[in-house]
Scaffold this motif. Structure first.
Motif, PDB file in Angstrom:
ATOM      1  N   LYS A 396       0.865  -1.174   0.000  1.00 20.66           N
ATOM      2  CA  LYS A 396       0.000   0.000   0.000  1.00 20.66           C
ATOM      3  C   LYS A 396       0.900   1.222   0.000  1.00 20.66           C
ATOM      4  CE  LYS A 396      -3.499   2.451   2.739  1.00 20.66           C
ATOM      5  NZ  LYS A 396      -4.147   2.538   4.063  1.00 20.66           N
ATOM      6  N   LEU A 397       0.673   2.143  -0.942  1.00 16.96           N
ATOM      7  CA  LEU A 397       1.480   3.358  -0.997  1.00 16.96           C
ATOM      8  C   LEU A 397       0.802   4.499  -0.258  1.00 16.96           C
ATOM      9  CD1 LEU A 397       2.710   3.295  -4.716  1.00 16.96           C
ATOM     10  CD2 LEU A 397       3.864   2.413  -2.670  1.00 16.96           C
ATOM     11  N   SER A 398      -0.511   4.674  -0.486  1.00 15.27           N
ATOM     12  CA  SER A 398      -1.289   5.727   0.154  1.00 15.27           C
ATOM     13  C   SER A 398      -0.864   7.092  -0.381  1.00 15.27           C
ATOM     14  CB  SER A 398      -1.138   5.659   1.681  1.00 15.27           C
ATOM     15  OG  SER A 398      -1.873   6.666   2.328  1.00 15.27           O
ATOM     16  N   ASP A 399      -1.625   8.138  -0.022  1.00 20.86           N
ATOM     17  CA  ASP A 399      -1.214   9.512  -0.317  1.00 20.86           C
ATOM     18  C   ASP A 399      -0.397  10.095   0.834  1.00 20.86           C
ATOM     19  OD1 ASP A 399      -2.328   9.687  -2.850  1.00 20.86           O
ATOM     20  OD2 ASP A 399      -4.280  10.318  -2.095  1.00 20.86           O
ATOM     21  N   ASN A 400      -0.217   9.305   1.875  1.00 24.92           N
ATOM     22  CA  ASN A 400       0.615   9.688   3.012  1.00 24.92           C
ATOM     23  C   ASN A 400       1.606   8.557   3.239  1.00 24.92           C
ATOM     24  OD1 ASN A 400       1.804  10.453   5.392  1.00 24.92           O
ATOM     25  ND2 ASN A 400      -0.053  10.347   6.625  1.00 24.92           N
ATOM     26  N   PRO A 401       2.896   8.785   2.981  1.00 26.14           N
ATOM     27  CA  PRO A 401       3.876   7.696   3.111  1.00 26.14           C
ATOM     28  C   PRO A 401       3.963   7.109   4.514  1.00 26.14           C
ATOM     29  CG  PRO A 401       4.964   9.816   2.764  1.00 26.14           C
ATOM     30  CD  PRO A 401       3.514  10.034   2.511  1.00 26.14           C
ATOM     31  N   GLU A 402       3.434   7.818   5.526  1.00 24.40           N
ATOM     32  CA  GLU A 402       3.404   7.260   6.879  1.00 24.40           C
ATOM     33  C   GLU A 402       2.471   6.052   6.957  1.00 24.40           C
ATOM     34  OE1 GLU A 402       5.213   7.959   9.496  1.00 24.40           O
ATOM     35  OE2 GLU A 402       6.312   9.576   8.503  1.00 24.40           O
ATOM     36  N   LYS A 403       1.559   5.916   5.990  1.00 27.09           N
ATOM     37  CA  LYS A 403       0.632   4.788   5.965  1.00 27.09           C
ATOM     38  C   LYS A 403       1.080   3.691   5.004  1.00 27.09           C
ATOM     39  CE  LYS A 403      -3.759   6.907   7.344  1.00 27.09           C
ATOM     40  NZ  LYS A 403      -5.193   7.049   6.974  1.00 27.09           N
ATOM     41  N   ALA A 404       2.208   3.895   4.323  1.00 30.73           N
ATOM     42  CA  ALA A 404       2.681   2.904   3.349  1.00 30.73           C
ATOM     43  C   ALA A 404       3.072   1.613   4.060  1.00 30.73           C
ATOM     44  CB  ALA A 404       3.862   3.459   2.568  1.00 30.73           C
ATOM     45  N   MET A 405       2.919   0.493   3.352  1.00 27.92           N
ATOM     46  CA  MET A 405       3.309  -0.804   3.909  1.00 27.92           C
ATOM     47  C   MET A 405       3.733  -1.730   2.787  1.00 27.92           C
ATOM     48  SD  MET A 405      -0.306  -2.660   4.835  1.00 27.92           S
ATOM     49  CE  MET A 405       0.412  -4.291   4.548  1.00 27.92           C
ATOM     50  N   GLY A 419       3.952   5.690 -10.965  1.00 26.98           N
ATOM     51  CA  GLY A 419       4.426   7.051 -11.155  1.00 26.98           C
ATOM     52  C   GLY A 419       4.309   7.924  -9.925  1.00 26.98           C
ATOM     53  N   VAL A 420       4.598   7.368  -8.758  1.00 29.56           N
ATOM     54  CA  VAL A 420       4.496   8.125  -7.517  1.00 29.56           C
ATOM     55  C   VAL A 420       5.843   8.769  -7.205  1.00 29.56           C
ATOM     56  CG1 VAL A 420       4.053   7.993  -5.033  1.00 29.56           C
ATOM     57  CG2 VAL A 420       2.700   6.621  -6.627  1.00 29.56           C
ATOM     58  N   GLY A 421       5.849  10.091  -7.103  1.00 28.30           N
ATOM     59  CA  GLY A 421       7.073  10.816  -6.770  1.00 28.30           C
ATOM     60  C   GLY A 421       7.143  11.140  -5.293  1.00 28.30           C
ATOM     61  N   GLU A 422       7.680  12.305  -4.986  1.00 26.73           N
ATOM     62  CA  GLU A 422       7.786  12.735  -3.592  1.00 26.73           C
ATOM     63  C   GLU A 422       6.386  12.965  -3.015  1.00 26.73           C
ATOM     64  OE1 GLU A 422      10.494  13.065  -1.578  1.00 26.73           O
ATOM     65  OE2 GLU A 422      11.519  12.026  -3.220  1.00 26.73           O
ATOM     66  N   GLN A 423       6.213  12.548  -1.755  1.00 28.97           N
ATOM     67  CA  GLN A 423       4.940  12.727  -1.067  1.00 28.97           C
ATOM     68  C   GLN A 423       5.169  13.425   0.263  1.00 28.97           C
ATOM     69  OE1 GLN A 423       4.055   8.388  -1.137  1.00 28.97           O
ATOM     70  NE2 GLN A 423       2.063   8.993  -1.959  1.00 28.97           N
ATOM     71  N   GLU A 424       4.185  14.196   0.678  1.00 33.91           N
ATOM     72  CA  GLU A 424       4.262  14.879   1.968  1.00 33.91           C
ATOM     73  C   GLU A 424       3.923  13.908   3.088  1.00 33.91           C
ATOM     74  OE1 GLU A 424       2.288  18.683   4.378  1.00 33.91           O
ATOM     75  OE2 GLU A 424       1.502  18.056   2.422  1.00 33.91           O
ATOM     76  N   ARG A 425       4.797  13.858   4.093  1.00 38.73           N
ATOM     77  CA  ARG A 425       4.532  13.007   5.251  1.00 38.73           C
ATOM     78  C   ARG A 425       3.645  13.757   6.244  1.00 38.73           C
ATOM     79  NH1 ARG A 425       7.216   8.336   5.873  1.00 38.73           N
ATOM     80  NH2 ARG A 425       8.871   7.900   4.354  1.00 38.73           N
ATOM     81  N   LEU A 426       2.526  13.129   6.624  1.00 40.26           N
ATOM     82  CA  LEU A 426       1.603  13.720   7.576  1.00 40.26           C
ATOM     83  C   LEU A 426       1.454  12.793   8.774  1.00 40.26           C
ATOM     84  CD1 LEU A 426      -1.175  14.852   5.067  1.00 40.26           C
ATOM     85  CD2 LEU A 426       0.585  16.289   6.113  1.00 40.26           C
ATOM     86  N   GLU A 427       1.301  13.369   9.944  1.00 41.80           N
ATOM     87  CA  GLU A 427       1.098  12.557  11.141  1.00 41.80           C
ATOM     88  C   GLU A 427      -0.183  11.736  10.999  1.00 41.80           C
ATOM     89  OE1 GLU A 427       0.301  13.098  15.967  1.00 41.80           O
ATOM     90  OE2 GLU A 427       0.571  14.840  14.673  1.00 41.80           O
ATOM     91  N   VAL A 428      -0.090  10.450  11.321  1.00 45.49           N
ATOM     92  CA  VAL A 428      -1.270   9.596  11.327  1.00 45.49           C
ATOM     93  C   VAL A 428      -1.984   9.814  12.652  1.00 45.49           C
ATOM     94  CG1 VAL A 428      -2.128   7.228  11.217  1.00 45.49           C
ATOM     95  CG2 VAL A 428      -0.164   7.907   9.835  1.00 45.49           C
ATOM     96  N   VAL A 429      -3.159  10.431  12.586  1.00 42.37           N
ATOM     97  CA  VAL A 429      -3.874  10.792  13.814  1.00 42.37           C
ATOM     98  C   VAL A 429      -4.338   9.527  14.521  1.00 42.37           C
ATOM     99  CG1 VAL A 429      -5.812  12.065  14.776  1.00 42.37           C
ATOM    100  CG2 VAL A 429      -4.562  12.992  12.828  1.00 42.37           C
ATOM    101  N   VAL A 430      -5.118   8.708  13.824  1.00 43.49           N
ATOM    102  CA  VAL A 430      -5.588   7.420  14.356  1.00 43.49           C
ATOM    103  C   VAL A 430      -5.794   6.480  13.180  1.00 43.49           C
ATOM    104  CG1 VAL A 430      -6.639   8.085  16.540  1.00 43.49           C
ATOM    105  CG2 VAL A 430      -7.900   8.435  14.434  1.00 43.49           C
TER     106      VAL A 430
END
Length: 430
Positions: A396-405, A419-430
């Protein structure tokens, strides 16, 4: 109405099992299960518990014997006659007989397959392996058990009056949120909080509070048992699990690139044009929309479930315009990390530009932040994901790399293919 504090003070698990029904699950799991039952019934899939919040030592908080007792109890559950009648005869999203007789015959005979549980340091390794339609139904009850046992561990030493005050404060906190939401004109909101709820009783109370406080603005719940018991709409469509497994089964890069659209093609055929909500972020929203086939232009809407929600909605609006569609006729469902302030902001920003709806999850059904010392009841990020299909790893890539697996090499391959380039890392709230 149930006195939750007294029930918690007096409860024994055989009186109050954490999961009390096979339909104490999210509606999308049953819809996806039917699709998998029809299209990929013999695929072998492995699901695994993933505690993203490693500072929560689940194995130190939760007794292994108690955890096994709850999981073993779930394996004794069978679909009850009234539950079967509700599924076979009810109208969902305006369609009667959403669930086919063949699927219902199978589901009525189902016993969830065995699990593997092992303590590894301060965490539990909990996995489920077997035929996809069977093991996928472990995800929601497994999460509910871990979340509630963690809560019970914190509450165990509290006295009766301490519990009464705690729940009174939690009820007040939730009701103040409802009162703020009442002021939003044109609000449409549903309960999406089953997976990481504080408890079944608390989720049921939260749903009743939403019913009374918001009236028609509250459009339903993802929890099938509560929907049945409270005569509410069961809400849900599909999730990341489908494209993750379809992609893992792909033989070539070309097959991989087509996998997210193959999922929706099967979904469209399964539901005869109903439930046409796109979840585009599994391998990156931007690439998904850029290469989406023309037949997706007419679909009802998009669910935004990772990354910056406003940016996701703007991307959807621009895509619809580029495809000759009127965004005002389309639905955007926000479902990631929501609380009242975010709901207020997103509704103000997008109301009138698209049809806006919200699936409110953990901070509806498990917001005990600040109510006990050290925030010991604060929600945390616990997931149960498909990690392999026919022996191949899922990604899973997600739009938030913090959720990638997924394995690093496979993540790199998927980023290249999609074609996924640089992504913004956002805190995973829950």
């Amino acid at each position: 109405m149930v006195d939750i504090a007294t029930r918690v003070y007096n409860h024994k698990w055989k009186i109050d099992p954490i999961v009390r029904s096979l339909i104490d699950t999210d509606f999308y799991k049953l819809l996806m299960c039917q699709s998998v039952f029809r299209n990929r019934p013999d695929t072998t899939v492995t699901f695994s518990l993933i505690n993203r919040t490693t500072r929560i030592p689940l194995a130190r908080l939760i007794d292994e014997g108690e955890l096994r007792e709850q999981l073993d109890h779930i394996r004794t559950l069978r679909l009850r006659r009234g539950e079967s009648t509700w599924m076979r005869g009810n109208t969902f999203y305006g369609k009667r007989q959403m669930f086919t007789p063949e699927f219902m015959d199978w589901f009525e005979a189902l016993q969830l397959p065995p699990y593997h549980l092992e303590r590894v340091g301060d965490q539990y390794e909990l996995t489920f392996e077997g035929k996809w339609p069977e093991v996928m139904l472990w995800e929601i009850p497994a999460l509910a058990v871990l979340m509630e046992l963690r809560g019970r561990a914190v509450l165990r030493d509290m006295g009766r009056f301490e519990l009464q005050v705690l729940y009174a404060r939690a009820m007040t906190k939730l009701w103040e949120k409802v009162e703020r939401l009442k002021k939003i004109e044109g609000l449409r909101i549903a309960d999406f909080g089953t997976r990481r709820r504080h408890s079944f009783l608390w989720q049921d109370w939260a749903v009743q509070a939403m019913q009374e406080g918001l009236d028609n603005a509250f459009i339903g719940t993802s929890n099938c048992l509560i929907a049945k018991n409270r005569d509410l709409e069961a809400i849900g469509t599909n999730a990341h699990e489908l494209p993750m497994v379809y992609a893992a089964l792909s033989e070539t890069d070309a097959d991989l690139a087509r996998a997210p659209y193959d999922v929706l093609s099967d979904w469209h055929e399964e539901h005869s044009g109903n439930l046409r909500i796109i979840l585009p972020d599994t391998f990156g929203t931007r690439g998904f929309l850029a290469h989406a086939p023309a037949w997706l232009n007419e679909w009802t809407g998009i669910r935004v479930d990772s990354g910056d929600p406003a940016a996701g909605a703007e991307m959807a609006i621009a895509w619809w315009k580029s495809r000759g569609q009127d965004p005002k006729e389309k639905l955007v469902i926000f479902s990631d990390g929501l609380d009242v302030d975010v709901i207020e902001r997103l509704h103000a920003q997008f109301s009138g530009r698209v049809r806006v709806s919200f699936g409110w999850g953990t901070l509806l059904t498990n917001d005990f932040r600040g109510l006990v010392e050290g925030d010991a009841l604060a929600p945390f990020s616990l997931v149960c994901k498909a990690v392999a299909a026919n022996g191949r790893p899922t990604v899973k890539l997600s739009d938030n790399p913090e959720k990638a697996m997924g394995p690093e090499a496979e993540i790199a391959r998927y980023k290249r293919v999609f074609g996924v380039g640089e992504q913004e890392r956002l805190e995973v709230v829950v």
